[in-house]
Scaffold this motif. Structure first.
Motif, PDB file in Angstrom:
ATOM      1  N   THR A   1      -2.851 -14.186 -34.548  1.00 11.25           N
ATOM      2  CA  THR A   1      -2.432 -13.424 -33.391  1.00 11.25           C
ATOM      3  C   THR A   1      -1.548 -12.406 -33.812  1.00 11.25           C
ATOM      4  OG1 THR A   1      -2.228 -15.765 -32.525  1.00 11.25           O
ATOM      5  CG2 THR A   1      -1.335 -13.813 -31.097  1.00 11.25           C
ATOM      6  N   GLY A   2      -0.853 -12.637 -34.850  1.00 14.91           N
ATOM      7  CA  GLY A   2       0.011 -11.672 -35.203  1.00 14.91           C
ATOM      8  C   GLY A   2      -0.848 -10.332 -35.718  1.00 14.91           C
ATOM      9  N   VAL A   3      -1.792 -10.805 -36.679  1.00 16.11           N
ATOM     10  CA  VAL A   3      -2.660  -9.549 -37.240  1.00 16.11           C
ATOM     11  C   VAL A   3      -3.416  -8.885 -36.009  1.00 16.11           C
ATOM     12  CG1 VAL A   3      -4.465  -9.253 -38.683  1.00 16.11           C
ATOM     13  CG2 VAL A   3      -2.600 -10.894 -39.304  1.00 16.11           C
ATOM     14  N   LEU A   4      -3.669  -9.872 -35.094  1.00 17.24           N
ATOM     15  CA  LEU A   4      -4.564  -9.089 -33.851  1.00 17.24           C
ATOM     16  C   LEU A   4      -3.356  -7.760 -33.374  1.00 17.24           C
ATOM     17  CD1 LEU A   4      -7.272  -9.331 -32.711  1.00 17.24           C
ATOM     18  CD2 LEU A   4      -6.082 -10.709 -30.957  1.00 17.24           C
ATOM     19  N   CYS A   5      -2.198  -8.284 -33.272  1.00 17.17           N
ATOM     20  CA  CYS A   5      -1.248  -7.266 -32.700  1.00 17.17           C
ATOM     21  C   CYS A   5      -1.425  -5.893 -33.595  1.00 17.17           C
ATOM     22  CB  CYS A   5       0.070  -7.799 -32.548  1.00 17.17           C
ATOM     23  SG  CYS A   5       0.187  -9.239 -31.579  1.00 17.17           S
ATOM     24  N   LEU A   6      -1.256  -6.274 -34.790  1.00 21.44           N
ATOM     25  CA  LEU A   6      -1.312  -5.461 -36.067  1.00 21.44           C
ATOM     26  C   LEU A   6      -2.529  -4.542 -35.808  1.00 21.44           C
ATOM     27  CD1 LEU A   6      -0.668  -6.828 -39.686  1.00 21.44           C
ATOM     28  CD2 LEU A   6       0.684  -5.068 -38.491  1.00 21.44           C
ATOM     29  N   LEU A   7      -3.764  -4.970 -35.744  1.00 16.54           N
ATOM     30  CA  LEU A   7      -4.960  -4.460 -35.621  1.00 16.54           C
ATOM     31  C   LEU A   7      -4.938  -3.631 -34.183  1.00 16.54           C
ATOM     32  CD1 LEU A   7      -7.492  -6.914 -36.570  1.00 16.54           C
ATOM     33  CD2 LEU A   7      -6.600  -4.876 -37.951  1.00 16.54           C
ATOM     34  N   LEU A   8      -4.325  -4.142 -33.216  1.00 15.91           N
ATOM     35  CA  LEU A   8      -4.261  -2.964 -32.081  1.00 15.91           C
ATOM     36  C   LEU A   8      -3.193  -1.953 -32.095  1.00 15.91           C
ATOM     37  CD1 LEU A   8      -4.764  -6.090 -29.493  1.00 15.91           C
ATOM     38  CD2 LEU A   8      -6.273  -4.539 -30.083  1.00 15.91           C
ATOM     39  N   GLY A   9      -2.736  -1.861 -33.102  1.00 12.30           N
ATOM     40  CA  GLY A   9      -1.835  -0.627 -33.547  1.00 12.30           C
ATOM     41  C   GLY A   9      -0.283  -1.039 -33.144  1.00 12.30           C
ATOM     42  N   GLU A  10       0.237  -2.241 -33.021  1.00  9.65           N
ATOM     43  CA  GLU A  10       1.449  -2.439 -32.920  1.00  9.65           C
ATOM     44  C   GLU A  10       2.064  -3.153 -34.031  1.00  9.65           C
ATOM     45  OE1 GLU A  10       4.207  -1.908 -31.349  1.00  9.65           O
ATOM     46  OE2 GLU A  10       3.056  -0.420 -29.993  1.00  9.65           O
ATOM     47  N   ASN A  11       3.326  -3.682 -34.139  1.00 10.37           N
ATOM     48  CA  ASN A  11       4.129  -4.216 -35.096  1.00 10.37           C
ATOM     49  C   ASN A  11       3.411  -5.689 -35.127  1.00 10.37           C
ATOM     50  OD1 ASN A  11       5.466  -2.085 -35.875  1.00 10.37           O
ATOM     51  ND2 ASN A  11       7.308  -3.047 -35.515  1.00 10.37           N
ATOM     52  N   PHE A  12       3.493  -6.416 -36.045  1.00  4.63           N
ATOM     53  CA  PHE A  12       3.296  -7.842 -36.234  1.00  4.63           C
ATOM     54  C   PHE A  12       3.882  -8.748 -35.329  1.00  4.63           C
ATOM     55  CE2 PHE A  12       3.834 -12.029 -38.702  1.00  4.63           C
ATOM     56  CZ  PHE A  12       2.319 -12.074 -38.667  1.00  4.63           C
ATOM     57  N   LEU A  13       3.054  -9.464 -34.690  1.00  3.11           N
ATOM     58  CA  LEU A  13       3.459 -10.225 -33.604  1.00  3.11           C
ATOM     59  C   LEU A  13       4.110  -9.548 -32.257  1.00  3.11           C
ATOM     60  CD1 LEU A  13       5.407 -13.197 -35.506  1.00  3.11           C
ATOM     61  CD2 LEU A  13       3.110 -13.260 -34.218  1.00  3.11           C
ATOM     62  N   ASP A  14       3.714  -8.339 -31.995  1.00  2.17           N
ATOM     63  CA  ASP A  14       4.156  -7.763 -31.050  1.00  2.17           C
ATOM     64  C   ASP A  14       3.213  -7.968 -29.988  1.00  2.17           C
ATOM     65  OD1 ASP A  14       5.460  -6.029 -29.174  1.00  2.17           O
ATOM     66  OD2 ASP A  14       5.656  -4.389 -30.299  1.00  2.17           O
ATOM     67  N   TYR A  15       3.261  -8.900 -29.093  1.00  4.46           N
ATOM     68  CA  TYR A  15       2.252  -9.470 -28.381  1.00  4.46           C
ATOM     69  C   TYR A  15       1.961  -8.521 -27.148  1.00  4.46           C
ATOM     70  CZ  TYR A  15       4.754 -13.538 -29.911  1.00  4.46           C
ATOM     71  OH  TYR A  15       5.699 -14.479 -30.710  1.00  4.46           O
ATOM     72  N   GLY A  16       2.801  -7.558 -27.011  1.00  3.30           N
ATOM     73  CA  GLY A  16       2.690  -6.692 -25.759  1.00  3.30           C
ATOM     74  C   GLY A  16       1.307  -6.228 -25.447  1.00  3.30           C
ATOM     75  N   VAL A  17       0.804  -6.018 -26.510  1.00  6.70           N
ATOM     76  CA  VAL A  17      -0.623  -5.042 -26.517  1.00  6.70           C
ATOM     77  C   VAL A  17      -2.010  -6.077 -26.226  1.00  6.70           C
ATOM     78  CG1 VAL A  17       0.306  -3.451 -27.886  1.00  6.70           C
ATOM     79  CG2 VAL A  17      -0.697  -5.218 -29.054  1.00  6.70           C
ATOM     80  N   LEU A  18      -1.660  -7.319 -26.374  1.00  6.55           N
ATOM     81  CA  LEU A  18      -2.738  -8.310 -26.489  1.00  6.55           C
ATOM     82  C   LEU A  18      -3.525  -7.905 -24.985  1.00  6.55           C
ATOM     83  CD1 LEU A  18      -1.443 -11.626 -27.893  1.00  6.55           C
ATOM     84  CD2 LEU A  18      -2.919  -9.902 -28.603  1.00  6.55           C
ATOM     85  N   PRO A  19      -4.814  -7.917 -24.915  1.00  7.14           N
ATOM     86  CA  PRO A  19      -5.461  -7.649 -23.787  1.00  7.14           C
ATOM     87  C   PRO A  19      -5.841  -8.866 -22.900  1.00  7.14           C
ATOM     88  CG  PRO A  19      -6.891  -7.965 -25.595  1.00  7.14           C
ATOM     89  CD  PRO A  19      -5.732  -7.931 -26.216  1.00  7.14           C
ATOM     90  N   VAL A  20      -4.833  -9.552 -22.547  1.00  8.01           N
ATOM     91  CA  VAL A  20      -4.854 -10.711 -21.676  1.00  8.01           C
ATOM     92  C   VAL A  20      -3.784 -10.724 -20.373  1.00  8.01           C
ATOM     93  CG1 VAL A  20      -5.848 -12.202 -23.305  1.00  8.01           C
ATOM     94  CG2 VAL A  20      -3.428 -12.072 -23.191  1.00  8.01           C
ATOM     95  N   VAL A  21      -3.968 -11.379 -19.438  1.00  7.01           N
ATOM     96  CA  VAL A  21      -2.953 -11.421 -18.405  1.00  7.01           C
ATOM     97  C   VAL A  21      -1.612 -11.970 -18.860  1.00  7.01           C
ATOM     98  CG1 VAL A  21      -4.138 -11.237 -16.416  1.00  7.01           C
ATOM     99  CG2 VAL A  21      -3.834 -13.573 -17.621  1.00  7.01           C
TER     100      VAL A  21
END
Lengths: 501, 138, 125, 494
Positions: free
Chosen positions: B85-105
Motif C-alpha cells: 500500500t505504501g509503495v503504491l502511494c509512492l508509485l502514484l507520486g506521493e510520499n510513502f503511505l500517503d493514502y490520499g492518492v489511492l484511487p478508491v472511495v
C-alpha cells in the motif's frame, strides 16, 4: 628563499618505495632483486644530487602532496639542512646496499627478500624525514621509519631478537606518542607546523608551558637520538645483522633522531627562544653526560658491536651538544658531525661485519692478529677509529674543531673539557682494538684455524674502503664534491638570521 | 509437549468459542481505522484462537491444517500488504503511505484498512509461529 | 499525602520497575530474570499509558464516538491523548518480540545444560 | 523515480527484501545471499544519492504518509546522518559479501534465516539513522537489537548465554531510552527531534528534562557499550558467528553513538548539555576510564575476538571523549573516529573470521606462520593494527590527532595523557598479535601449516577493500572533514 615547485623531492622518496614493491615481486630471483636495490639507490642519489644546485642557488624545491589538516599538508621542502641529511643517507645507501649483498650472501641469511624490502622502506622514510617541510610530515615519516626498522631488528627471529624488537618498539613508539603530543600542542599554540628558520613557537605561550613542551619534544626525539637515559634500546638492537646496525647507527634511525633534534631546536623553537627559555643548557647538560658516560660504558664492552653502539651513543650527543650550544661554530660543527660521523661509523660497522662474516668473531678479545689477515679491513677500521678520536687527517677532526671553537664562543668551558675528555676516551677504547689487530700474535690456543685466510668478499671490502677513503677526503676537502661545509654554513646562517628576527 | 487431551469439556468449549473469537478478531481489525482497535489487537486475538485450538486439540492437529510454511508465507504476505500500500502511494507520486492518492472511495480510510489487514495477518502468523516454535521444542 | 495520591502512577511504575530490576539482578533462575525484565518493560508501558490518561476523557475519534462523551468530543480538551497509547502498542510488540527471542534462547540453553540456574550454567560453560 | 523518495527507499528496500527472503528460501537456498547483497547495494546507492543531495541542498525532510511534523513521522537527514548512513551501507555491503562462505561453514542450513535477519538488522540501523522522530528511533533500535540477539544466538556453544545476558541488559538500555522519551513527551508533547529542540528551549531549568537526559545517557550508554555499562559487549562480540561479529562490531555501537550525539546536541542544545549539567564533565571522565580499562583488559586476553571486543570498549571511549570535550576539534575527532573505527573493527573481525574459516582457531598463540599461509590477510591485519594504534599515515592517526587537538584546546591535559597511554597499550596488544602472526619462533607442532592457504576470494576481497579503505581514509581525512564532517558540528560548539 625562493620557492619553486618540483616533483623531485617526492620522486626521491617514491623511488625506494617502488623498489620495495619490485623487490617483493622479484623475491625469488635474488640477482634481479638486488639489482633493484642498487638501481633504486643510484637513482635516488641522482635525484637528491640534482636538487643540490638549486639549493646552492638559494632556491627551495617544494612538493605539496595533499592537505592533512587545516593549514597542515603533507609537504616536502628541500632546505639546506634537509638536503644535507638526504645527501648523507642516499649516498650511504648505495654503499650499504653493496655491502649488504656481500654480507647476506656470505652468511646465507634467511628471509633476504623481507630484509631488502624493509631496507628500501627504511630509506624512503629517511629521505622523507630529511625533506619534510613541517612537523606532521616529519612525524609521519619518522613513525614509518620506526616500523620499517622493526623487521630488520628482529631479523634473526630468535627469542632474543624478538625481545630486542619489543624493546625497540616500546622505546620508539612511546617516543612517538610524546612527539605526537608535542606536535599537537605546537599546532594548537602556533597554528602552524612549518619548519621555519628561527622557530615558530616564540611568544605563543607562557614560559613554563614552553619549557614543558621542550621537555616533551626532547623525550620524543631523544629516544631515537640515543640521549641518555633514553638510549638503552640501542645496544640491545645490536642483535640485528651488521649492515642493519650500520644503517641504524650511522645513517637512518639514530641520525633521523639527531637530525630531528636539530630541526626541533633550530626550526621549531629557534635559537632566540631557546636562549630566552634557558632550556638549551639542560639539553647540553644531558648531551655532555651522555658523551662521557657513553664513552666510559663503551670502554667496558668486549663485544665489538656493543662497543660501537655505545660509541654511537656518545658521538651522537656531540651533535646534540653542538645544536644546543647555539653558537655559530658549534652549530656548524654539529651539522658537519652528521656527515662525518656517518661515514666514520659506517666504516667501523662494515669492518665489524666483515670480521664476523669472515672469521665469525664478535668479541674484541678474539681479534688478536687479525689485521695481518685482513689488512684492508683493519686499515679502514683504523681510519674510522682515528676519526672518532678526532685525529687528523680524518674528517672527525673538523667537526670536533668547530665544536670546540663553538664551546669557546659560547663561553662554556665545561663543555670544552667534556669534548676533549671524550676524545681521549674515544682513543682509549678504539686504539686497543687496532693494537690487538696489528701487533698481537693470535692466541696460541686458538690455532691458525681461528683466523680467516684473507679478506672478506669484494662486495664487503670495497664499500668499507670507499667509506674510509671518503672519511679522509672529507678532512681535506669538506666542500668537494657535495658541498657539505658550504651547506652547513648556509644552514647556520639561516637559523641565526631567523633567530634574530 | 502438548498432545491430544481427553477432556471433552475443553474440546467442546474451544470448538464453540473459536468461531466467536475469530469473528471478534475480524471485527477489531476491520474497525481499526475508525474506532479503537486495529490490526495488531485483532491479529493477536486471531492468533489466540489458533493457540486455543492447539491447546485443546494438540499441536499436531493445528499444524496439519496450518503448516509452518503457510505461516511463513502469511507473515511475509501481511507485511507486503502493508508495504505494498505504501509503495503504491509512492508509485502514484506521493510520499510513502500517503493514502490520499489511492484511487478508491474514501482513500484515507481504505488505505488504513488495507494496512490494518496486513498488520493483522502478520501479527497472527507471527504469534502462532512463535507459539508453535516454543511448543515444538523437544 | 496529596503529593502521593497525585503522583500515584509514578510510584506504581517506579515500584514495578524496581521489582523488575530486582528480579533481573537477584534471581538465579533465568526464566525469573526474564520475568523481571518483562515487569520492567510493562512498568514503562504503564507509565506511558498513565501520562496519556485523563479523567473523564474520551477517544479522539469524531465519527461514532462511543458512550458518554459523544456530544463533547469536538473540544480537544476532552480527548484522552491517544499518542502514548499508540506508542505503547509498538512497545508491546517490541516486548513480545524480545520475550520470544529470549524464550527461544532459554530453550536452547535448557536443551544444552538441562538446567536454567545461572550459577550452574556458568559452572558448565 | 525522482530523488525525493530516496529517504524512504533506503529503509524500505532492505525491509521488503528481508521479508521476501524466507519465501524465496523455501525453494532456493542460494538466492537469499544475492538478494541481501543486492538490497544492501541498492541502499548504498540510495544513501549516496541522499548524501549528494544533502551536500548540494542541505538537510532533507521527508514526511511519512504526508503528515506534517510534529504529528507525522518525519525523516530528517542532515550531514551527520547522511554521512553515517553511507558508512553503514558501505560496510554492510562488503561484510554481507564476506559472510557467505563463513556462515555456510559455521552454520550450514541457516543461510536463509541468516540473511533475512541480517537485512532486518540493517533495516534497523538505517532506520535509526534516517528518522527524525524520537520514538521511531526506539522502534528501529529494538528492531536492530532483536535481530542482533537472534544473530548472536546462532554462534558458538557459549553464545546462548551471552545472548541472554545481552537481551536482558539491552532491554534495560532500550527501556531507559524509552523512559527518556516519555519524560520529554510529558514535558513538551512532541516527539519530533527538531520540534523538541525548539520546544525545550524555555524548559531547560526543569528537573524533568535533566532526568530525561540522564535516562538517555544510561540507555544509550548501554546500547553503545560505554564503560561501565559494557558488560554484555565482550561476550556478544566473541561468541557470535564470525560474520555476525564482523557486522555488529563495527556498526551497532556506532549507530548508538550517533543517536547519543543526536540526542545530546540536536534535541538538547549545546548550552544545556554542557552548562546545565555537570554530565558532560562526568562522561568525559568515564570515557577516559573506559579507554584505559578496555585497553588493559584487552592486553590480558588470549582469545583474539575477546581482545578485539575489549578494544572496542576502549574505542567507544574515544568517541564519547571527543564529543564531551565540547569543542570543534574533539567533535570532528569523534565523528571521524566513528568512520575510522568502523573500518578498522570491520576489517579486524573479518580477518579473524577468515582465520577461523581456514584454521578453525582464534587463540592468539596458535597464529604462528600465519603470514605464510595467509599473506594478504596478514598484511591487512598489520594495516588495521597500525591504524588501531594510531600510527600515520593510516586512518586511526587522524582521528587521534583531532582528539588530542580537542583535548588540548579544551585545556584538559589529562585526556591528552590518557589518549597517549591508550595508544601505547593498543600497541602492546596489537604487536603481540603481529609478533605471533609474522615472527613467532617455531615452537613444537602448534604452528599452522606452512603451505599457502589464503581465504577464499569472497572473503579476502572485502578484507582487502576495508584495509585499503583504512589507508585511503587516512589520506582523504581532511577532504572528508571539509566536505562533510565539518558541517556536522552542531551550532554552539566552537
Amino acid at each position: 628563499m625562493e620557492i619553486i615547485h618540483s616533483i623531485r623531492p617526492l620522486l626521491a622518496i617514491l623511488v625506494s618505495l617502488a623498489a620495495a614493491i619490485l623487490i617483493l615481486f622479484f623475491g625469488k630471483h635474488r640477482n634481479i632483486r638486488e639489482f633493484w636495490t642498487l638501481a633504486a639507490g643510484v637513482v635516488k642519489f641522482g635525484l637528491v644530487l640534482s636538487l643540490l644546485p638549486m639549493v646552492l642557488d638559494g632556491k627551495a624545491p617544494v612538493t605539496e602532496i595533499l592537505t592533512l589538516a587545516d593549514g597542515v599538508s603533507l609537504k616536502l621542502r628541500v632546505d639546506p639542512l634537509g638536503l644535507f641529511f638526504a645527501l648523507i643517507a642516499s649516498s650511504l645507501w648505495i654503499i650499504t646496499s653493496i655491502y649488504s649483498i656481500g654480507y647476506m650472501r656470505g652468511l646465507n641469511e634467511h628471509a633476504q627478500t623481507r630484509y631488502y624490502f624493509s631496507f628500501a622502506l627504511c630509506l624512503s622514510a629517511t629521505i622523507g624525514v630529511a625533506l619534510s617541510a613541517n612537523i606532521l610530515t616529519f612525524f609521519i615519516f619518522y613513525e614509518m621509519l620506526t616500523l620499517a626498522t622493526y623487521p630488520l631488528v628482529i631479523h634473526k627471529e630468535t627469542p632474543e631478537a624478538l625481545r630486542a624488537g619489543r624493546k625497540y618498539l616500546a622505546y620508539t613508539l612511546t617516543a612517538g606518542v610524546f612527539l605526537l603530543a608535542a606536535l599537537v600542542a605546537t599546532y594548537s599554540f602556533a597554528g602552524t607546523l612549518e619548519f621555519t628558520p628561527g622557530g615558530i613557537l616564540a611568544g605563543t605561550a607562557d614560559k613554563p608551558t614552553l619549557r614543558l613542551l621542550f621537555v616533551v619534544f626532547m623525550i620524543g626525539i631523544g629516544v631515537k637520538a640515543g640521549i641518555m637515559p633514553l638510549h638503552s634500546w640501542l645496544p640491545t638492537a645490536m642483535i640485528a645483522p651488521t649492515p642493519v646496525s650500520a644503517l641504524l647507527h650511522a645513517v637512518a634511525v639514530v641520525k633521523s633522531g639527531v637530525f630531528g633534534c636539530l630541526r626541533m631546536l633550530w626550526f621549531v623553537f629557534g635559537t632566540g627562544l631557546l636562549s630566552d627559555l634557558g632550556v638549551w643548557i639542560w639539553l647540553a647538560g644531558f648531551a655532555a653526560f651522555t658523551i662521557i658516560v657513553g664513552s666510559m660504558v663503551a670502554l667496558t664492552q668486549d663485544n665489538l658491536k656493543k662497543r660501537l653502539a655505545f660509541s654511537t651513543i656518545s658521538q651522537l650527543s656531540y651533535i646534540v651538544l653542538g645544536g644546543a650550544l647555539l653558537s655559530e661554530s658549534a652549530m656548524i660543527g654539529s651539522t658537519m658531525h652528521l656527515v662525518n660521523h656517518a661515514f666514520m661509523k659506517i666504516t667501523l660497522f662494515f669492518c665489524a661485519g666483515a670480521i664476523y662474516v669472515n672469521a665469525h668473531k664478535t668479541k674484541i678479545s678474539e681479534l688478536n692478529g687479525i689485521g695481518r689477515r685482513m689488512p684492508y679491513t683493519m686499515a679502514a677500521f683504523t681510519v674510522g677509529a682515528m676519526g672518532m678520536a678526532g685525529l687528523p687527517p680524518v674528517a672527525g677532526f673538523i667537526s670536533k674543531w668547530y665544536l670546540c671553537i663553538g664551546a669557546l664562543q659560547a663561553e662554556e668551558m665545561l663543555f670544552l673539557v667534556v669534548l676533549l675528555a671524550s676524545s681521549v676516551l674515544n682513543a682509549a677504547y678504539f686504539f686497543p682494538i687496532v693494537f690487538r689487530a696489528f701487533f698481537r700474535k693470535p692466541e696460541p690456543g686458538a690455532g691458525e684455524d681461528g683466523l680467516p685466510s684473507g679478506e672478506a668478499s669484494l662486495f664487503m671490502v670495497v664499500p668499507l674502503c670507499i667509506s674510509a677513503v671518503v672519511s679522509i677526503a672529507l678532512f681535506f676537502a669538506p666542500n668537494v664534491p657535495l658541498h657539505f661545509l658550504e651547506l652547513a654554513k648556509t644552514v647556520v646562517q639561516q637559523v641565526l638570521q631567523g633567530g634574530q628576527v | 509437549m502438548i498432545h491430544e487431551q481427553e477432556s471433552i469439556v475443553i474440546k467442546t468449549v474451544a470448538r464453540l468459542l473459536v468461531p466467536f473469537i475469530q469473528l471478534f478478531a475480524l471485527y477489531v481489525i476491520m474497525h481499526g481505522h475508525s474506532s479503537p482497535g486495529g490490526g495488531f489487537q485483532g491479529g493477536v486475538i486471531l492468533a489466540a484462537s489458533f493457540i486455543l485450538l492447539s491447546i485443546a486439540y494438540g499441536l499436531d492437529e493445528v499444524k496439519r491444517r496450518f503448516s509452518i510454511k503457510a505461516l511463513t508465507v502469511l507473515t511475509s504476505a501481511g507485511v507486503f500488504l502493508y508495504a505494498g500500500t505504501g509503495v503504491l502511494c509512492l508509485l502514484l507520486g506521493e510520499n510513502f503511505l500517503d493514502y490520499g492518492v489511492l484511487p478508491v472511495v474514501e482513500p484515507r480510510g481504505m488505505g488504513m484498512l488495507a494496512i490494518e489487514i496486513g498488520v493483522g495477518i502478520t501479527v497472527m502468523a507471527a504469534m502462532v509461529s512463535i507459539f508453535h516454535d516454543l511448543l515444538d521444542f523437544e | 499525602m496529596e503529593f502521593l495520591s497525585g503522583h500515584a502512577n509514578y510510584f506504581v511504575y517506579i515500584m514495578l520497575m524496581m521489582i523488575g530490576l530486582y528480579g533481573m539482578m537477584a534471581k538465579k533462575n533465568l526464566v525469573k530474570k526474564l520475568v523481571g525484565m518483562n515487569i520492567f518493560q510493562w512498568s514503562l508501558i504503564l507509565f506511558f499509558v498513565s501520562i496519556g490518561a485523563k479523567e473523564g476523557g474520551t477517544i479522539p475519534i469524531v465519527e461514532g464516538a462511543h458512550g458518554h462523551g459523544a456530544e463533547i468530543v469536538i473540544q480537544a480538551s476532552h480527548y484522552v491523548n491517544p499518542l502514548p497509547h499508540v506508542l505503547m502498542l509498538t512497545a508491546i510488540v517490541v516486548g513480545v518480540g524480545t520475550t520470544g527471542v529470549a524464550l527461544a534462547v532459554l530453550l536452547n540453553l535448557y536443551k544444552k545444560y538441562k538446567t536454567l540456574d545461572e550459577d550452574e550454567i556458568i559452572g558448565k560453560l | 523515480m525522482d530523488h525525493s523518495q530516496l529517504p524512504i527507499l533506503v529503509v524500505l528496500i532492505p525491509m521488503l527484501v528481508s521479508f521476501v527472503i524466507p519465501l524465496v528460501g523455501i525453494w532456493n537456498k542460494k538466492l537469499p545471499f544475492y538478494m541481501a547483497t543486492a538490497a544492501m547495494a541498492a541502499s548504498l546507492l540510495a544513501a549516496l544519492g541522499i548524501m549528494n543531495q544533502v551536500l548540494q541542498q542541505g538537510p532533507i525532510s521527508y514526511r511519512l504518509g504526508g503528515w506534517a511534523p510534529p504529528w507525522g513521522i518525519e525523516y530528517y537527514i542532515d550531514h551527520l546522518n547522511a554521512f553515517i548512513m553511507t558508512l553503514v551501507c558501505f560496510i554492510s555491503v562488503f561484510i554481507c559479501i564476506y559472510s557467505r562462505k563463513s556462515i555456510t561453514q559455521e552454520r550450514p542450513g541457516k543461510e536463509v534465516h541468516f540473511y533475512c535477519v541480517l537485512l532486518l538488522l540493517f533495516t534497523g540501523l538505517i532506520g535509526m539513522l534516517v528518522t527524525g522522530d524520537m520514538f521511531n528511533i526506539y522502534v528501529f533500535l529494538e528492531i536492530s537489537s532483536l535481530s542482533a540477539y537472534a544473530l548472536i544466538a546462532i554462534g558458538d556453544e557459549k553464545a546462548h548465554f551471552a545472548t541472554f545476558k545481552y537481551i536482558i541488559i539491552g532491554t534495560i538500555g532500550a527501556c531507559f531510552y524509552l523512559l527518556g522519551v516519555g519524560y520529554l513527551y510529558m514535558a513538551t508533547g512532541s516527539l519530533n527531534i527538531h520540534d523538541l529542540s525548539t520546544l525545550l528551549q524555555p524548559l531547560y531549568g526543569s528537573k524533568v528534562i535533566v532526568v530525561s537526559a540522564i535516562f538517555f545517557i544510561i540507555g544509550l550508554g548501554i546500547k553503545m557499550g560505554l564503560f561501565p555499562l559494557h558488560t554484555w559487549l565482550p561476550g556478544a562480540y566473541t561468541h557470535a558467528p564470525s560474520a555476525v561479529s564482523a557486522y555488529i562490531a563495527p556498526l551497532m555501537s556506532k549507530v548508538a553513538a550517533y543517536v547519543f550525539i543526536r540526542v545530546m546536541f540536536t534535541v538538547f542544545d549545546v548550552s544545556f548539555s554542557f552548562e546545565n549539567l555537570p554530565i558532560m564533565e562526568i562522561l568525559s571522565w568515564i570515557a577516559a576510564v573506559a579507554i584505559i580499562f578496555g585497553s588493559i583488559v584487552a592486553i590480558s586476553q588470549s582469545d583474539i575476538k575477546m581482545m578485539l571486543a575489549y578494544s572496542s570498549i576502549s574505542q567507544i571511549g574515544y568517541i564519547v571523549l571527543g564529543v564531551t570535550m565540547g569543542n570543534r576539534e574533539g567533535f570532528i575527532g569523534s565523528v571521524l573516529h566513528i568512520l575510522n573505527h568502523a573500518f578498522m573493527k570491520g576489517c579486524l573481525f573479518a580477518i579473524v573470521g577468515a582465520i577461523i574459516y581456514r584454521h578453525g582457531t582464534r587463540a592468539i598463540e596458535r597464529f604462528g606462520n600465519l603470514h605464510r599461509t595467509m599473506p594478504l590477510t596478514s598484511a591487512a591485519f598489520a594495516v588495521a593494527a597500525l591504524s588501531m594504534i594510531g600510527l600515520p599515515p593510516t586512518a586511526g592517526f587522524f582521528s587521534k590527532w583531532y582528539l588530542v587537538l580537542g583535548a588540548i584546546s579544551a585545556g584538559k591535559w589529562v585526556f591528552v595523557v590518557v589518549i597517549m597511554i591508550s595508544s601505547l597499550l593498543n600497541a602492546v596488544y596489537f604487536f603481540r598479535v603481529v609478533e605471533h602472526v609474522f615472527w613467532k619462533p617455531k615452537s613444537g607442532g602448534t604452528d599452522l601449516p606452512i603451505e599457502r592457504n589464503e581465504a577464499p576470494n569472497s572473503m579476502l576481497i572485502p578484507i582487502l577493500v576495508l584495509a585499503a579503505g583504512i589507508l585511503a581514509l587516512g589520506f582523504a581525512s581532511h577532504w572528508i572533514i571539509e566536505m562533510v564532517i565539518g558541517q556536522t558540528v552542531p551550532a554552539g560548539i566552537l
